[in-house]
Design an enzyme around this catalytic site. Sequence first.
Site, PDB file in Angstrom:
ATOM      1  N   ARG A  69       0.933  -1.238  -0.103  1.00  0.00           N
ATOM      2  CA  ARG A  69      -0.100  -0.032   0.058  1.00  0.00           C
ATOM      3  C   ARG A  69       0.865   1.110  -0.081  1.00  0.00           C
ATOM      4  O   ARG A  69       1.505   1.779   0.958  1.00  0.00           O
ATOM      5  CB  ARG A  69      -0.820   0.052   1.172  1.00  0.00           C
ATOM      6  CG  ARG A  69      -1.886   1.214   1.369  1.00  0.00           C
ATOM      7  CD  ARG A  69      -2.896   1.225   0.188  1.00  0.00           C
ATOM      8  NE  ARG A  69      -3.714   0.213   0.265  1.00  0.00           N
ATOM      9  CZ  ARG A  69      -4.624   0.202  -0.826  1.00  0.00           C
ATOM     10  NH1 ARG A  69      -4.607   0.918  -1.803  1.00  0.00           N
ATOM     11  NH2 ARG A  69      -5.455  -0.994  -0.431  1.00  0.00           N
ATOM     12  N   ARG A  95       1.813  -6.546 -10.219  1.00  0.00           N
ATOM     13  CA  ARG A  95       2.389  -5.867  -8.851  1.00  0.00           C
ATOM     14  C   ARG A  95       2.664  -6.803  -7.993  1.00  0.00           C
ATOM     15  O   ARG A  95       3.177  -6.284  -6.829  1.00  0.00           O
ATOM     16  CB  ARG A  95       1.419  -4.871  -8.754  1.00  0.00           C
ATOM     17  CG  ARG A  95      -0.046  -5.102  -8.226  1.00  0.00           C
ATOM     18  CD  ARG A  95      -0.924  -4.021  -7.432  1.00  0.00           C
ATOM     19  NE  ARG A  95      -2.147  -4.331  -7.291  1.00  0.00           N
ATOM     20  CZ  ARG A  95      -2.930  -3.537  -6.504  1.00  0.00           C
ATOM     21  NH1 ARG A  95      -2.742  -2.537  -6.205  1.00  0.00           N
ATOM     22  NH2 ARG A  95      -4.293  -4.150  -6.536  1.00  0.00           N
ATOM     23  N   HIS A 165       0.984   3.741 -10.434  1.00  0.00           N
ATOM     24  CA  HIS A 165      -0.164   4.380  -9.488  1.00  0.00           C
ATOM     25  C   HIS A 165       0.514   4.911  -8.461  1.00  0.00           C
ATOM     26  O   HIS A 165       0.585   4.465  -7.074  1.00  0.00           O
ATOM     27  CB  HIS A 165      -0.925   3.063  -8.951  1.00  0.00           C
ATOM     28  CG  HIS A 165      -2.219   3.292  -8.455  1.00  0.00           C
ATOM     29  ND1 HIS A 165      -2.137   3.920  -6.992  1.00  0.00           N
ATOM     30  CD2 HIS A 165      -3.135   3.117  -8.498  1.00  0.00           C
ATOM     31  CE1 HIS A 165      -3.592   3.935  -6.686  1.00  0.00           C
ATOM     32  NE2 HIS A 165      -4.077   3.162  -7.531  1.00  0.00           N
ATOM     33  N   ASP A 210     -12.075  10.150  -6.704  1.00  0.00           N
ATOM     34  CA  ASP A 210     -11.649   9.060  -7.670  1.00  0.00           C
ATOM     35  C   ASP A 210     -11.992   9.308  -9.045  1.00  0.00           C
ATOM     36  O   ASP A 210     -13.133   8.886  -9.688  1.00  0.00           O
ATOM     37  CB  ASP A 210     -12.313   7.430  -7.211  1.00  0.00           C
ATOM     38  CG  ASP A 210     -11.293   6.251  -7.498  1.00  0.00           C
ATOM     39  OD1 ASP A 210     -11.602   5.227  -6.966  1.00  0.00           O
ATOM     40  OD2 ASP A 210     -10.716   6.489  -8.600  1.00  0.00           O
ATOM     41  N   GLU A 269      -2.119   9.575 -10.783  1.00  0.00           N
ATOM     42  CA  GLU A 269      -1.487   8.230 -11.465  1.00  0.00           C
ATOM     43  C   GLU A 269      -1.510   8.539 -13.022  1.00  0.00           C
ATOM     44  O   GLU A 269      -2.323   8.808 -13.437  1.00  0.00           O
ATOM     45  CB  GLU A 269      -2.401   6.969 -11.183  1.00  0.00           C
ATOM     46  CG  GLU A 269      -2.782   6.604  -9.691  1.00  0.00           C
ATOM     47  CD  GLU A 269      -3.989   6.169  -9.445  1.00  0.00           C
ATOM     48  OE1 GLU A 269      -4.391   5.372 -10.348  1.00  0.00           O
ATOM     49  OE2 GLU A 269      -4.677   6.171  -8.320  1.00  0.00           O
TER      50      GLU A 269
HETATM   51  O1  TA6 Z   1      -6.616   4.227  -8.780  1.00  0.00           O
HETATM   52  C1  TA6 Z   1      -7.725   4.562  -7.878  1.00  0.00           C
HETATM   53  C2  TA6 Z   1      -7.954   3.149  -7.700  1.00  0.00           C
HETATM   54  O2  TA6 Z   1      -8.482   2.347  -8.862  1.00  0.00           O
HETATM   55  C3  TA6 Z   1      -9.269   3.285  -6.610  1.00  0.00           C
HETATM   56  O3  TA6 Z   1     -10.677   3.049  -7.088  1.00  0.00           O
HETATM   57  C4  TA6 Z   1      -9.025   2.360  -5.456  1.00  0.00           C
HETATM   58  O4  TA6 Z   1      -9.389   1.009  -5.565  1.00  0.00           O
HETATM   59  C5  TA6 Z   1      -7.353   2.334  -5.810  1.00  0.00           C
HETATM   60  O5  TA6 Z   1      -7.101   2.430  -7.196  1.00  0.00           O
HETATM   61  C6  TA6 Z   1      -6.423   1.484  -4.974  1.00  0.00           C
HETATM   62  O6  TA6 Z   1      -6.769   0.166  -5.469  1.00  0.00           O
HETATM   63  P1  TA6 Z   1      -6.059  -1.088  -4.656  1.00  0.00           P
HETATM   64  O7  TA6 Z   1      -6.155  -2.267  -5.299  1.00  0.00           O
HETATM   65  O8  TA6 Z   1      -4.537  -0.848  -4.507  1.00  0.00           O
HETATM   66  O9  TA6 Z   1      -6.582  -1.221  -3.375  1.00  0.00           O
END
Ligand code: TA6
Length: 299
Positions: A69, A95, A165, A210, A269
């Site tokens: 994270r 990833r 991301h 988002d 991102e």
């Molecule tokens: O990039 C934004 C997003 O798609 C959000 O909708 C949220 O899901 C975030 O990515 C984090 O995704 P993850 O799979 O890392 O929890």
Amino acid sequence: MPHSLALPSSAQLVAAPGGLEFLEIRSAQAQARIYVQGAHVQSFQPTSQAEAVLFHSQKSFYEVGRAIRGGVPLIFPWFGPHPSRPELPAHGLVRTRNWQLDSVQEQQDGTVIVEWSARDDEETREQWKYEYLLRYQVTIGQELTMSLEVENRSSSAFVYEEALHTYLRVSDARNAMVRGLRGTEYLDKVEAMARKTEHAQEIAIEAETDRIYLDTEATCWIDDPSFSRTLEIAKTGSQTSVLWNPWIKKAAALADFEDNEWTRMICIETANAAENAILLEPGARHKMSAIVRVHPLHA
Ligand code: TA6
């Protein structure tokens, strides 16, 4: 990981608890950490900065097969949930898989260039049938440059989505302002992907945010008064920018996010997603880069 790879004195491979391994970079220019799993840039702090430039959660899992994270997760070949197979992981295949560390080189000025690669295998082809080669170059200095190149090694064309991301570290997301997206159309994931146009010159984070901004090559900026800095996120080869902050409720629902950590991050991102997905012919390559720079506030 082959330990025969020659590393400069500013780099070392470290075995972490939980079975992961990371490359630790400590140079005259910056400190950074890149996990072999996902070629995941987990942290970056240039020597010019008292605060980290990337955010990572204090509750992140560092376990084999679990996404970290924060930092810069690499998203390929689909963005978000898989379009037809809900059992597959969100944000694609790569990833949470180990990448190959191909080279680490330190330049005269202390900049360190790290090169990674990843290719398809039987397991990935079960989830996504195509053959590919990914090359990922991370350049660590007073700024951070990440370049992801996709090569189609299949006999047929394929369409893919991708994203760097990037979780940026801010003092307080409620006081930071995002610039660069005015006039851009976006899909609002908080409102069932409603298509809207950004009218704000400065976007404030005031709730769960988002947004998938489309057909934009714009550089984005985050003005952060409390850290007295402006973060610049420039890009090449990318038509999509995603702006995300989970806010209170979404953050509380994430096991790998402390309840109040949403205040310390904003994701900008660098991507090609949704209608900006890339069609790649056999043998063709496409490169997308993100460049993160730090400036004095409003510079
Ligand atoms: O990039 C934004 C997003 O798609 C959000 O909708 C949220 O899901 C975030 O990515 C984090 O995704 P993850 O799979 O890392 O929890």
